[in-house]
Design a protein around this motif. Structure first.
Motif, short mmCIF file in Angstrom:
data_model
loop_
_atom_site.label_atom_id
_atom_site.label_comp_id
_atom_site.label_asym_id
_atom_site.label_seq_id
_atom_site.Cartn_x
_atom_site.Cartn_y
_atom_site.Cartn_z
N TYR A 176 0.69 -1.37 0.15
CA TYR A 176 -0.16 0.09 0.08
C TYR A 176 0.79 1.34 -0.05
O TYR A 176 1.91 1.07 0.50
CB TYR A 176 -0.91 0.10 1.27
N VAL A 177 0.41 2.20 -0.39
CA VAL A 177 0.97 3.52 -0.27
C VAL A 177 0.61 4.34 1.14
O VAL A 177 -0.70 4.72 1.14
CB VAL A 177 1.04 4.61 -1.75
N CYS A 178 1.48 4.69 1.69
CA CYS A 178 1.29 5.41 3.05
C CYS A 178 1.06 6.87 2.73
O CYS A 178 1.64 7.70 2.18
CB CYS A 178 2.38 5.15 4.02
N PRO A 179 -0.29 7.33 3.15
CA PRO A 179 -0.59 8.75 2.86
C PRO A 179 0.33 9.78 3.72
O PRO A 179 0.34 10.68 3.36
CB PRO A 179 -2.09 8.96 3.31
N GLY A 180 0.84 9.20 4.62
CA GLY A 180 1.64 10.38 5.47
C GLY A 180 2.89 10.49 4.94
O GLY A 180 3.42 11.56 4.74
N CYS A 181 3.51 9.49 4.20
CA CYS A 181 5.08 9.95 3.88
C CYS A 181 5.10 9.53 2.39
O CYS A 181 6.23 9.81 1.58
CB CYS A 181 6.05 8.83 4.42
N GLY A 182 4.20 9.04 1.86
CA GLY A 182 4.12 8.65 0.36
C GLY A 182 5.03 7.42 -0.30
O GLY A 182 5.25 7.15 -1.33
N ARG A 183 5.23 6.70 0.71
CA ARG A 183 6.26 5.49 0.58
C ARG A 183 5.17 4.42 0.80
O ARG A 183 4.26 4.22 1.42
CB ARG A 183 7.42 5.55 1.29
N ASP A 184 6.00 3.13 0.52
CA ASP A 184 5.42 1.87 0.34
C ASP A 184 5.19 1.20 1.81
O ASP A 184 5.98 1.52 2.53
CB ASP A 184 5.90 0.79 -0.75
N VAL A 185 3.95 0.88 1.97
CA VAL A 185 3.81 -0.17 3.11
C VAL A 185 4.08 -1.49 2.79
O VAL A 185 2.98 -1.96 2.00
CB VAL A 185 2.51 0.16 3.89
N THR A 186 5.11 -2.23 2.94
CA THR A 186 5.59 -3.41 2.23
C THR A 186 4.83 -4.30 3.18
O THR A 186 4.32 -4.47 4.30
CB THR A 186 7.18 -3.62 2.01
N PRO A 187 4.68 -5.61 2.22
CA PRO A 187 4.00 -6.89 2.88
C PRO A 187 4.86 -7.22 4.02
O PRO A 187 6.23 -7.23 3.88
CB PRO A 187 4.19 -7.85 1.77
N GLY A 188 4.30 -7.70 4.84
CA GLY A 188 5.02 -8.31 6.20
C GLY A 188 5.22 -6.98 7.23
O GLY A 188 6.17 -7.16 8.07
N THR A 189 4.80 -6.16 6.95
CA THR A 189 4.95 -4.81 7.87
C THR A 189 3.83 -4.59 8.67
O THR A 189 2.69 -4.30 8.16
CB THR A 189 5.18 -3.66 6.95
N ALA A 190 3.89 -4.68 10.10
CA ALA A 190 2.80 -4.27 10.83
C ALA A 190 2.42 -2.89 10.72
O ALA A 190 3.39 -1.98 10.77
CB ALA A 190 3.24 -4.71 12.36
N HIS A 191 1.22 -2.55 10.18
CA HIS A 191 0.69 -1.09 10.18
C HIS A 191 -0.62 -0.95 10.70
O HIS A 191 -1.10 -1.78 11.36
CB HIS A 191 0.92 -0.76 8.65
N LEU A 192 -1.42 0.20 10.15
CA LEU A 192 -2.71 0.26 10.66
C LEU A 192 -3.42 0.86 9.47
O LEU A 192 -3.18 1.45 8.53
CB LEU A 192 -2.94 1.11 11.58
N VAL A 193 -4.88 0.62 9.40
CA VAL A 193 -5.64 0.91 8.43
C VAL A 193 -6.87 2.01 8.95
O VAL A 193 -7.21 1.86 10.24
CB VAL A 193 -6.35 0.01 7.71
N ALA A 194 -7.03 3.15 8.30
CA ALA A 194 -8.05 4.00 8.90
C ALA A 194 -8.92 4.51 7.97
O ALA A 194 -8.44 4.67 6.89
CB ALA A 194 -7.33 5.34 9.40
#
Ligand SMILES: [Zn+2]
Length: 93
Positions: free
Chosen positions: A48-66
């Protein structure tokens, strides 16, 4: 277009049911209410593309969805507009 021509099926762990029924919390950001749900590393299977920094959220990275929790566009539209964020980017957004 026939649905059988889709390149790959949606992973079951990204289903609306999981989003609607899973653990989540509500936060206020920029004057709006947001529903925030953590995604564990094992659940993160797409990029996914993170709207905060414009970089990829790569598979296997714990993150959050809002997504918006105030329902201006209706729950389905809000869910469809959900965004995946790096956890750190969301905290400072
Ligand atoms: Zn980010």
């Amino acid at each position: 277009m026939p649905r059988s021509n889709r390149r790959r099926p949606e992973p079951p762990d990204d289903s609306l049911d999981r989003l609607l029924n899973g653990w989540k919390r509500t936060e206020t950001r920029r004057g709006a209410s947001w529903t925030v749900q953590p995604v564990s590393a094992s659940q993160a299977q797409k990029t996914y593309v993170c709207p905060g920094c414009g970089r990829d959220v790569t598979p296997g990275t714990a993150h959050l969805v809002a997504w918006r929790a105030d329902g201006v566009m209706g729950d389905a539209a809000d869910l469809a507009a959900r965004r995946h964020w790096h956890s750190a980017c969301w905290r400072i957004a």
